[in-house]
Scaffold this motif. Structure first.
Motif, PDB file in Angstrom:
ATOM      1  N   ASP A   1       0.828  -1.197   0.000  1.00  0.00           N
ATOM      2  CA  ASP A   1       0.000   0.000   0.000  1.00  0.00           C
ATOM      3  C   ASP A   1       0.868   1.255   0.000  1.00  0.00           C
ATOM      4  O   ASP A   1       0.610   2.195  -0.742  1.00  0.00           O
TER       5      ASP A   1
ATOM      6  N   ASP B   1      -7.481  -0.645  12.497  1.00  0.00           N
ATOM      7  CA  ASP B   1      -8.474  -1.424  11.754  1.00  0.00           C
ATOM      8  C   ASP B   1      -9.023  -0.666  10.551  1.00  0.00           C
ATOM      9  O   ASP B   1      -9.366  -1.264   9.533  1.00  0.00           O
TER      10      ASP B   1
ATOM     11  N   SER C   1      -7.097  -1.375   7.459  1.00  0.00           N
ATOM     12  CA  SER C   1      -7.033  -2.769   7.039  1.00  0.00           C
ATOM     13  C   SER C   1      -7.896  -2.980   5.800  1.00  0.00           C
ATOM     14  O   SER C   1      -9.031  -2.526   5.730  1.00  0.00           O
ATOM     15  N   MET C   2      -7.356  -3.694   4.824  1.00  0.00           N
ATOM     16  CA  MET C   2      -8.098  -3.927   3.589  1.00  0.00           C
ATOM     17  C   MET C   2      -9.015  -5.139   3.681  1.00  0.00           C
ATOM     18  O   MET C   2      -9.768  -5.413   2.753  1.00  0.00           O
ATOM     19  N   ASP C   3      -8.960  -5.868   4.791  1.00  0.00           N
ATOM     20  CA  ASP C   3      -9.767  -7.086   4.868  1.00  0.00           C
ATOM     21  C   ASP C   3     -10.559  -7.204   6.171  1.00  0.00           C
ATOM     22  O   ASP C   3     -10.912  -8.296   6.589  1.00  0.00           O
ATOM     23  N   LYS C   4     -10.870  -6.104   6.797  1.00  0.00           N
ATOM     24  CA  LYS C   4     -11.637  -6.134   8.039  1.00  0.00           C
ATOM     25  C   LYS C   4     -13.019  -5.548   7.754  1.00  0.00           C
ATOM     26  O   LYS C   4     -13.250  -4.347   7.876  1.00  0.00           O
ATOM     27  N   ALA C   5     -13.958  -6.401   7.374  1.00  0.00           N
ATOM     28  CA  ALA C   5     -15.289  -5.960   6.960  1.00  0.00           C
ATOM     29  C   ALA C   5     -16.338  -6.192   8.040  1.00  0.00           C
ATOM     30  O   ALA C   5     -17.454  -6.600   7.759  1.00  0.00           O
ATOM     31  N   THR C   6     -15.984  -5.910   9.289  1.00  0.00           N
ATOM     32  CA  THR C   6     -16.972  -6.037  10.362  1.00  0.00           C
ATOM     33  C   THR C   6     -17.927  -4.853  10.299  1.00  0.00           C
ATOM     34  O   THR C   6     -17.602  -3.801   9.742  1.00  0.00           O
TER      35      THR C   6
ATOM     36  N   ASN D   1     -16.291  -1.770  11.874  1.00  0.00           N
ATOM     37  CA  ASN D   1     -15.259  -1.148  11.055  1.00  0.00           C
ATOM     38  C   ASN D   1     -15.874  -0.402   9.870  1.00  0.00           C
ATOM     39  O   ASN D   1     -15.444   0.706   9.538  1.00  0.00           O
TER      40      ASN D   1
END
Length: 107
Positions: free
Chosen positions: A3, A38, A41-46, A49
């Protein structure tokens, strides 16, 4: 790492491309160096978030338009215009340009 490298490449090459193509009025990039944890972060889809990202982006829209100072590397305000106002102005400009172009011929 990826990134950061991508950001550096864009920041170094994009100004030259925009100037060469005379596209200064047709390009707008919103960037902020404070995104961390968080949120970055590219993969924290809570749900939390995603809600926090919406809040962050809403706050970013009311900040003044900024550009990175090539000598210091720091983002500095460069206009009294907010990011939201600049996006609206650019959208209108692009829409007007589209209306002036002839419609494609369809069979």
């Amino acid at each position: 790492m990826f990134d950061r490298g991508s950001k550096v490449m864009v920041e170094q090459n994009l100004p030259t491309a925009i100037e060469t193509l005379h596209a200064k009025d047709h390009y707008f990039r919103i960037q902020d160096d404070t995104l961390c944890g968080d949120l970055s972060s590219m993969d924290k889809a809570t749900r939390k978030n995603l809600d926090d990202l919406v809040k962050f982006s809403d706050e970013l829209l009311v900040k003044p338009v900024s550009k990175r100072n090539p000598n210091t590397g720091v983002l500095e305000p460069c206009s009294r215009e907010t990011n939201a106002e600049a996006l609206i102005r650019l959208a209108k400009l692009l829409s007007e340009g589209r209306k002036r172009r002839p419609a494609p011929i369809r069979d």
